[in-house]
Design a protein around this motif. Sequence first.
Motif, mmCIF file in Angstrom:
data_model
loop_
_atom_site.group_PDB
_atom_site.id
_atom_site.type_symbol
_atom_site.label_atom_id
_atom_site.label_comp_id
_atom_site.label_asym_id
_atom_site.label_seq_id
_atom_site.Cartn_x
_atom_site.Cartn_y
_atom_site.Cartn_z
ATOM 1 N N VAL A 230 0.866 -1.317 0.150
ATOM 2 C CA VAL A 230 0.080 0.143 0.116
ATOM 3 C C VAL A 230 0.823 1.048 0.555
ATOM 4 O O VAL A 230 0.595 2.432 -0.801
ATOM 5 N N GLY A 233 2.599 1.225 -3.304
ATOM 6 C CA GLY A 233 1.533 1.673 -4.007
ATOM 7 C C GLY A 233 2.114 2.021 -5.047
ATOM 8 O O GLY A 233 1.769 1.666 -6.565
ATOM 9 N N PRO A 234 3.127 3.578 -5.340
ATOM 10 C CA PRO A 234 3.085 4.274 -6.566
ATOM 11 C C PRO A 234 4.253 3.572 -7.759
ATOM 12 O O PRO A 234 4.249 3.412 -8.613
ATOM 13 N N PHE A 235 4.741 2.809 -7.296
ATOM 14 C CA PHE A 235 5.973 2.274 -7.599
ATOM 15 C C PHE A 235 6.240 0.597 -7.989
ATOM 16 O O PHE A 235 6.729 -0.252 -7.992
ATOM 17 N N ASN A 236 4.581 -0.120 -7.535
ATOM 18 C CA ASN A 236 4.530 -1.190 -7.386
ATOM 19 C C ASN A 236 2.959 -1.765 -8.240
ATOM 20 O O ASN A 236 2.247 -2.020 -7.958
ATOM 21 N N ARG A 237 4.352 -1.886 -9.479
ATOM 22 C CA ARG A 237 3.160 -2.650 -10.748
ATOM 23 C C ARG A 237 2.651 -3.898 -9.858
ATOM 24 O O ARG A 237 3.487 -4.278 -10.341
ATOM 25 N N ARG A 238 1.545 -4.052 -10.738
ATOM 26 C CA ARG A 238 0.832 -4.866 -10.510
ATOM 27 C C ARG A 238 0.792 -6.122 -11.748
ATOM 28 O O ARG A 238 1.262 -5.298 -13.140
ATOM 29 N N GLU A 241 -1.407 -5.683 -15.126
ATOM 30 C CA GLU A 241 -1.563 -4.229 -15.522
ATOM 31 C C GLU A 241 -1.371 -3.974 -16.389
ATOM 32 O O GLU A 241 -2.300 -3.218 -17.424
ATOM 33 N N ALA A 285 11.132 7.479 -10.186
ATOM 34 C CA ALA A 285 9.571 7.180 -10.012
ATOM 35 C C ALA A 285 9.216 6.055 -10.890
ATOM 36 O O ALA A 285 9.111 4.657 -10.622
ATOM 37 N N LEU A 288 11.710 3.505 -10.037
ATOM 38 C CA LEU A 288 11.419 2.479 -9.057
ATOM 39 C C LEU A 288 10.733 1.543 -9.237
ATOM 40 O O LEU A 288 10.511 0.354 -9.021
ATOM 41 N N ILE A 289 9.371 1.907 -10.585
ATOM 42 C CA ILE A 289 8.461 1.085 -11.470
ATOM 43 C C ILE A 289 9.231 -0.192 -11.894
ATOM 44 O O ILE A 289 8.778 -1.144 -11.756
#
Lengths: 585, 231
Positions: A230, A233-238, A241, A285, A288-289
Amino acid sequence: MRGRKKDRGPLPSRRQAMAMMGSCALYPWLRRPIDVLVQALVDGVIHKAQAATGAPAPRNYIYIALPGGPCRWYWDMPLNPYADAPNAHPMVGTRLGADGKPAYATILVDNNKIPTLASPADFLRMPSLWGANIPTSGGGTVEMWRILANMVMIRGIDMQVDGHALNSNKQIRPLDARPSLTGLVADASSARIPAVGSVGGNSPASVYKSARGVGQVRLSSTKISDPLSVILGPFNRRGGEVSSAYLGRRQAMEGVIQAALTSLSAYASSQNPGSQELFAMRHEAQNLITIGVAEVVAGFAVLKDKYMKLVSASSRVMDPAMQIPGLTDRVVPGPAGSGADALGPFQSGTDGNFVRNADLRTAVHHSDGGAYPGAQIEELAGGFAIAEILLKNGYSSSVLWAQGSVDNLRFDGASDTEYGFDPHFGGVYPDMVVMAFFYRALAACLYEFSLSLGPALFKETVVHISSEYSRTPEDTGHGTQHGPRTNCCSIFSGAITKPFVVGNVFEAWKDGFYTKIDANWGVAAPTSIDGANQVLGIGHSTSSVAELLRVARPVTNASSLVRESSGGVVPAVELAKTGGQGERS
Amino acid sequence: MSRRRAQLAATAFVLALACGKSAMEFSEQAVPTPFGGADAPISQATEKRLRLMGRTYVASVLREIFGPSVESVIFKQVELQNGAFGGNPCDPGRRFPSATNPDEPIDDIRDCPDFTRGFVDYARLVSGQSQTELVPVGTTGRMGYTVRACDQIVSQDTAVNTAIQRIGGNPSVKPSDADVRAAFDAFHPGRVPSEAVVTALKGVSDAGASALEGWRFLLATLCYSPSWQIP
């Protein structure tokens, strides 16, 4: 934009209009003029604030709330730290006396224990719990008093009014009109996720406020299974997606896209100096992604397990190495008799429910906890795990969470399996045993946390622990009541190298309702500040924390009680005194 | 004068009348130190941080360009991320389309005091405990959500075709200079790009493996750029 102004005559561009109207203006022509005006004024204020210059970066801020207001005389509210005649109320016990009843006892912490206490006359008398051992992540133990070396305690804070949420919130944001301590730190932070707050459990995270417009990432609780996914989250590509085919084509275009973004950055900077910082953030960002944060997210489980084990080990109060001197090094008998007078001091936290364990130690020391036997405090483990990851990886500068209760207790004869921090019906015996466990577990986590950060990062970190107040003991021992005149807080930091206590309390106080005995349980008495006697208020404690954080004071006309010198953190007022007599009017 | 431009002008005029200042002077006039006295310097390291538009604006730009097929992306990556994007604070009267059931809107109370308890405490609401920053600034986290949203959006052919149509381009032909300028204008209404920007963006679209890919990554680049989120 400025170059084009002449071409447009008196008309503002959309961008200029938006600049006046702020972020709410989706369709400016639909807005009322007063809305536009207010927004423009807000913008002006912010702009001026942005022009401020000066001070060094803030320290990292960890705030641990204890919502409910637990008794603090076990731990960070020594009743008479610079003498040993506290006149403690008979229900204010830290251990069992020779008669088997609660007794207030202390241990001497002097330069034999902490070398920075320079001479034998330079000492602290701390509640006896500090003589216990705490577990370490290596499987051993160390003396709990070791964490005192980096600790400052402020007691005798008069909150002036009662109320849980009100006083809980004031610990970080004493004035509605000013930002919170968490927001002030976030404002000056360059971390990727400047502020994280867990809003569960009546947490003061709900009063986070920035002066700069820096938002707080909110968690519902530190007990959720995957909080890092959570927060990051901004960097946590599902998965799923975007397709891998798209990502492949996107990667092939990386060079030209970066070149175009560089050009866009130069263009934006010519229009809005400072926007290059946004492009740098975007670039970070993107990286990180691309790299992914899966490892960091997965690291949470490992760290939470580490802290859960420390909590679990702290519950082993009957093991020889983990006994609490004077309290769990002997049987702690359950109630003898059946009348209200006999049972009342054994209330389980719920009115009319009583703990009937033959030995109260078994309430916390048992094997009913699965992977983590004994009493548990999952929020504590989750909170420290989150804080350790975020600080060590430079993700955040401000982390806040609230402790809800002690869980997985085994109270024979009572349905309760948890014990909260608002123990109106918490009898003196269960309270003493359960809270001794809680504070020791907290100390163990603090010790581990400080070691994990390492000296440099710990020196740049301030851990602030507080609550709405300590409590007023009932003469009967059936429970405790709110104590708005007894607030206290503790501050841990590697910047602190010598422990001390500030804030005066009355040696004898009569509440008149629940407490008719003239005695001491930490009621605020005047302290000499700035040449005048004042009773400490929440402004003084928040100013003190702000001083160590290197941010503005939330209450500007309340002095800090501490100051930082070349030799470390020192008191800015007289050391704590205990004396005098008062009575609730 | 277009209707839009006229409305902007009228709004600015009202503002100027109300304040006795021209519109842009607001950001430069002296104002009291925020929230306190002279001894209350409010932070330092952020002095160069620019104000950005809030979540409502960001969502509306993406919605306007890419159309309804990206609604769920906008909802998840922008509108729900009020901590990152700021913008309109607690507004219990505002309703969002439900992510699970678009026919049943849900109250936007995430930012309201006590939202975790499932109700809105109006007494605390008026005491100013809104969490969302009305005038937000940039953070790396915000940029991360933007990148994720942009990638999810432009990876959809439907969204890209909608954008091309709205910009006035042809999906079968790689973007011309005029198309690049039009795409730039969609994200930055009223602003004129430099020639260097047009050339660099054209470089992106020309590098696309096909006309549609040229459009796709032109739109991606513009979407990534924080510039359109600056007021």
